[in-house]
Scaffold this active site. Sequence first.
Site, PDB file in Angstrom:
ATOM      1  N   GLU A 131       0.821  -1.209   0.000  1.00 13.91           N
ATOM      2  CA  GLU A 131       0.000   0.000   0.000  1.00 13.91           C
ATOM      3  C   GLU A 131       0.857   1.263   0.000  1.00 13.91           C
ATOM      4  OE1 GLU A 131      -2.778  -0.855  -1.029  1.00 13.91           O
ATOM      5  OE2 GLU A 131      -4.196  -0.427   0.589  1.00 13.91           O
ATOM      6  N   THR A 184      -6.160   7.557  -5.845  1.00 11.18           N
ATOM      7  CA  THR A 184      -6.156   7.567  -4.382  1.00 11.18           C
ATOM      8  C   THR A 184      -5.363   8.748  -3.823  1.00 11.18           C
ATOM      9  OG1 THR A 184      -6.349   5.161  -4.335  1.00 11.18           O
ATOM     10  CG2 THR A 184      -5.596   6.215  -2.324  1.00 11.18           C
TER      11      THR A 184
END
Length: 311
Positions: A131, A184
């Site tokens: 991530e 994101t």
Amino acid sequence: MDSIRVFAPATVANVACGFDIFGFAVDNPGDQIVLTTSDEPGVRITDIIGDEGRLPREAARNTAGIAIQTYLRSINRTDLGLDIVLHKQMPLGSGLGSSAASAVAGVYAVNELLGRPLPTLKLLPFAMEGERIACGSAHADNVGPSLLGGFVVVRSYSPLDVIKIETPATLFCTLVHPDIEVNTKDARFILKNEVSLKNTITQMGNVAGLIAGLMTPDYSLISRSLVDVIIEPVRAILIPEFNEAKQAALDNGALGCSISGSGPSMFALSRDAQTAEKVGAAMQQAFLAVGIASEAYVSQINQQGPKVLVD
């Protein structure tokens, strides 16, 4: 064994009021990874299928690759040779935890391939490194539920403290992914650094109410608590027809509806499968009214997390 295929599920993060601390897994979509041992030391990505050539093939820059490399360093097995074939089976930038599913599939697969030297929970920090590569933040609200299954609470990041809670067996999730993309990093950039005390108190009440509602279970309490007064009002502007799709979900029986992760996907929770299907159709129609096609998925909360697939 010298080869293994693993599926890791998509996830809904934030779950309305729980920004960066709530997430749950769904049955589909998800990503698959095939790991094969090699006589040549090192981790290599030999193919990525379904990404339209957009993802990096260098292992150290890929979410699955870096998760596996970090894991191997931690157990002193950098001598191992591994070839990766990654099957992307969900859209990129969808808000469905695509990068998390790849990282989880990778680290779970290598741990299984090596005979499970680490318990599943201990794999979480390695998946979080994926991530970090993907969006600059090693958050656990996607990788946590994708790895552990179920509904996960991230109580703390320092030290890392992740709790899986019980949820109603008859709770169903509808996911609708409109055919647009939200980055994101961009979705995080527009967020405010400070929030009012009033909104903080409201959000804390909804966080506590949602957990209590899930564990009781109390569907009315779940419904009243699926409200986000901090993140959703800011990010909703990135999703065309967000308000219309949300209202369509509520009008057709959803307990609540909000943004999945950073969007553009939206999720809704319902008491049963029939309602969840009806909600999905209504949300899709709201997007279609302005010419936006979408995909819809309906499932219960996935309690298993990743799984080994037998060819």
